[in-house]
Design an enzyme around this catalytic site. Structure first.
Site, short mmCIF file in Angstrom:
data_model
loop_
_atom_site.label_atom_id
_atom_site.label_comp_id
_atom_site.label_asym_id
_atom_site.label_seq_id
_atom_site.Cartn_x
_atom_site.Cartn_y
_atom_site.Cartn_z
N GLN A 134 34.71 -28.97 -30.68
CA GLN A 134 33.52 -29.73 -30.27
C GLN A 134 32.98 -29.28 -28.92
OE1 GLN A 134 35.96 -33.47 -30.07
NE2 GLN A 134 34.69 -33.90 -28.26
N CYS A 140 33.13 -36.05 -31.04
CA CYS A 140 34.29 -36.15 -31.92
C CYS A 140 33.99 -36.94 -33.18
CB CYS A 140 35.44 -36.80 -31.16
SG CYS A 140 35.05 -38.43 -30.47
N HIS A 280 38.37 -41.99 -29.35
CA HIS A 280 38.30 -40.64 -29.92
C HIS A 280 38.36 -40.71 -31.45
CE1 HIS A 280 38.49 -36.34 -29.93
NE2 HIS A 280 39.74 -36.28 -30.36
N ASN A 304 42.41 -32.64 -35.17
CA ASN A 304 41.57 -32.87 -34.00
C ASN A 304 40.43 -31.86 -34.00
OD1 ASN A 304 40.68 -33.98 -31.60
ND2 ASN A 304 42.54 -33.57 -30.45
#
Length: 337
Positions: A134, A140, A280, A304
């Site tokens: 990102q 996110c 997140h 992630n």
């Protein structure tokens, strides 16, 4: 801008109060800068180096404790090594629980008589695209959303297509998202529903900025949804059933701790983690356990969006069935395709 000037001033003040930099780390510092393509103006490098040394010492102390059995995970120096934790949280963690009135999906119901297996990993079944990055943008939520939609699109069509986060960043503001300043996954799913689709990554590439107009092009529409499902808040049992029966699921977590900033490997368990203060958006792609049976150390497999340089090639194993640790099951959802 005021935030960064404040951080700059604090760091500059700290430099003058701090002991001299360790010359034994000169080569290590140069290698780290080269590896992560870091460059600074002369006035900045000194306090960035100071932060890096401080973080490095913290990591070494944690790993020493890990070797003594005090932690279930290791830390490692990464591309966030020259940041304060406050700066890291402001730049990277863009899940905004209060960004807009929460759009609600339908409530998840597990299939009748469904028994979730002891472990699941949708990566091995073709549901998951490679780890993305990102950059320095609080998007996110967009990466979590595309990950869930990519999985459901594959489940329906058998084709794994990387979808455009930039499409969501630029175009889902009417649904309440705020680009690099944060958003919610359900609002991204609502945008795809309202827009009747989302473009592919290839046709609408990611630029880690939110200052351009919406460039959605229906000619490159690559996936759609008909709504979305919200999993029972706080129920890891229901989240497990959803992941096992459906595929990857979007979740929000508390990722604001130094231990998460520098996570490298192992099962992440942070006593200071909150199950309510979430910041997140990530993607649960499976779950498993360490040891000879499922009563061993359980974990969620979480994708992630901080590149493969972070964690276990971009993934983190998060403690499972430990009182909804870090809020893993507080705000989980997936799109209907």
């Amino acid at each position: 801008m005021a935030l960064y000037m404040g951080i700059f001033t604090l760091c500059l003040t700290a430099v003058f109060a701090a002991p001299a930099l360790d010359p034994d780390l000169d080569n290590h510092w140069q290698l780290w800068k080269t590896w992560h393509a870091k460059s600074y103006v002369p006035k900045e490098e000194g306090w960035r180096r100071m932060l890096w040394e401080k973080n490095l010492k913290m990591i070494e102390m944690h790993n020493l404790d890990h070797s003594l059995g005090k932690h279930s995970y290791r830390l490692g120096m990464n591309h966030f090594g020259d940041m304060t934790n406050e700066e890291f949280r402001q730049l990277m963690n863009g899940y905004r629980k209060k960004a807009a009135p929460k759009i609600r999906g339908s409530n998840f119901m597990a299939p009748n008589n469904f028994q979730a297996p002891k472990s699941v990993d949708w990566r091995s079944e073709g549901y998951v695209t490679p780890v993305k990055d990102q950059g320095q943008c609080g998007s996110c939520w967009a990466f979590s959303s595309t990950g869930a939609l990519e999985g459901q699109h594959f489940r329906k069509t058998g084709k794994l297509v990387s979808l455009s986060e930039q499409n969501l960043v630029d175009c889902s503001k009417p649904e309440g998202n705020e680009g690099c300043n944060g958003g919610l996954m359900d609002q991204a799913f609502q945008y795809v529903l309202d827009n009747h689709g989302i473009d592919s990554e290839e046709s609408y590439p990611y630029i880690a900025k939110d200052d351009q107009d919406c460039k959605y092009n229906a000619d490159y529409n690559s996936a759609n949804d008909t709504g979305f499902m919200d999993v029972t808040s706080g129920s890891e049992k229901d989240l497990m059933k959803a992941v096992a029966s459906v595929g990857p699921v979007s979740v929000a977590i508390d990722a604001g701790h130094q231990s998460f900033q520098f996570y490298q490997s192992g099962i992440y368990y942070e006593p200071a983690c909150s199950s309510e203060e979430l910041d997140h958006g990530v993607l649960v792609v499976g779950y498993g356990f360490e040891g000879e049976d499922e009563d061993g150390k359980k974990f969620w497999i979480v994708k992630n969006s901080w590149s493969e340089k972070w964690g276990e090639n971009g993934y983190v194993k998060m403690a499972k069935d430990r009182k909804n640790h870090c809020g893993i099951a507080t705000a989980s959802s997936y799109p209907l395709v």
